[in-house]
Scaffold this motif. Sequence first.
Motif, PDB file in Angstrom:
ATOM      1  N   LYS A   4       0.814  -1.219   0.000  1.00  0.00           N
ATOM      2  CA  LYS A   4       0.000   0.000   0.000  1.00  0.00           C
ATOM      3  C   LYS A   4       0.846   1.267   0.000  1.00  0.00           C
ATOM      4  O   LYS A   4       0.361   2.340  -0.300  1.00  0.00           O
ATOM      5  N   GLU A   5       2.121   1.138   0.334  1.00  0.00           N
ATOM      6  CA  GLU A   5       3.013   2.293   0.391  1.00  0.00           C
ATOM      7  C   GLU A   5       3.738   2.565  -0.929  1.00  0.00           C
ATOM      8  O   GLU A   5       4.461   3.548  -1.034  1.00  0.00           O
ATOM      9  N   ILE A  37      -6.099  -3.541  -3.595  1.00  0.00           N
ATOM     10  CA  ILE A  37      -5.351  -2.453  -2.964  1.00  0.00           C
ATOM     11  C   ILE A  37      -5.849  -1.106  -3.469  1.00  0.00           C
ATOM     12  O   ILE A  37      -5.999  -0.153  -2.707  1.00  0.00           O
ATOM     13  N   TYR A  38      -6.154  -0.990  -4.764  1.00  0.00           N
ATOM     14  CA  TYR A  38      -6.665   0.257  -5.316  1.00  0.00           C
ATOM     15  C   TYR A  38      -7.981   0.649  -4.625  1.00  0.00           C
ATOM     16  O   TYR A  38      -8.155   1.790  -4.216  1.00  0.00           O
ATOM     17  N   ILE A  39      -8.875  -0.306  -4.477  1.00  0.00           N
ATOM     18  CA  ILE A  39     -10.159  -0.027  -3.818  1.00  0.00           C
ATOM     19  C   ILE A  39      -9.938   0.374  -2.368  1.00  0.00           C
ATOM     20  O   ILE A  39     -10.555   1.312  -1.870  1.00  0.00           O
ATOM     21  N   ARG A  84      -8.506   3.935  -2.313  1.00  0.00           N
ATOM     22  CA  ARG A  84      -9.553   4.860  -2.772  1.00  0.00           C
ATOM     23  C   ARG A  84     -10.589   5.091  -1.667  1.00  0.00           C
ATOM     24  O   ARG A  84     -11.028   6.206  -1.433  1.00  0.00           O
ATOM     25  N   THR A  85     -10.979   4.022  -0.981  1.00  0.00           N
ATOM     26  CA  THR A  85     -11.955   4.116   0.102  1.00  0.00           C
ATOM     27  C   THR A  85     -11.410   4.964   1.245  1.00  0.00           C
ATOM     28  O   THR A  85     -12.112   5.814   1.788  1.00  0.00           O
ATOM     29  N   ARG A  86     -10.159   4.757   1.596  1.00  0.00           N
ATOM     30  CA  ARG A  86      -9.542   5.542   2.677  1.00  0.00           C
ATOM     31  C   ARG A  86      -9.470   7.012   2.314  1.00  0.00           C
ATOM     32  O   ARG A  86      -9.745   7.878   3.138  1.00  0.00           O
ATOM     33  N   TYR A 109     -12.972   8.511   2.465  1.00  0.00           N
ATOM     34  CA  TYR A 109     -13.391   8.656   3.857  1.00  0.00           C
ATOM     35  C   TYR A 109     -12.702   9.858   4.492  1.00  0.00           C
ATOM     36  O   TYR A 109     -13.321  10.648   5.180  1.00  0.00           O
ATOM     37  N   ALA A 110     -11.412  10.018   4.225  1.00  0.00           N
ATOM     38  CA  ALA A 110     -10.660  11.142   4.802  1.00  0.00           C
ATOM     39  C   ALA A 110     -11.196  12.470   4.276  1.00  0.00           C
ATOM     40  O   ALA A 110     -11.336  13.431   5.034  1.00  0.00           O
ATOM     41  N   CYS A 111     -11.527  12.527   2.990  1.00  0.00           N
ATOM     42  CA  CYS A 111     -12.064  13.762   2.417  1.00  0.00           C
ATOM     43  C   CYS A 111     -13.423  14.082   2.989  1.00  0.00           C
ATOM     44  O   CYS A 111     -13.718  15.219   3.327  1.00  0.00           O
ATOM     45  N   SER A 112     -14.299  13.078   3.122  1.00  0.00           N
ATOM     46  CA  SER A 112     -15.637  13.334   3.646  1.00  0.00           C
ATOM     47  C   SER A 112     -15.575  13.676   5.125  1.00  0.00           C
ATOM     48  O   SER A 112     -16.348  14.500   5.615  1.00  0.00           O
TER      49      SER A 112
END
Length: 66
Positions: free
Chosen positions: A17-18, A46-48, A51-53, A56-59
């Motif tokens: 992921k890094e 890993i892409y999903i 993308r989800t993280r 979530y961080a933006c929202s």
Amino acid sequence: MKGRARLEPGRPAIDLKEIRAPLVVFSSHGDQITPPAQALKWILDIYIYIRTRKNYACSASASSTY
């Protein structure tokens, strides 16, 4: 060790992921051991996850401004 790859014995595992650089991944329909859909599934997983993280961080940051 899900999400990690060990390249050599005795060296620390790499957190997939890094990785920030583009990856070139080869797969072959002629591979009789691991079909491409199975061999390449980790990329989509890993892409999903990333993308989800990010979503979530933006929202979460947008909702904290109200």
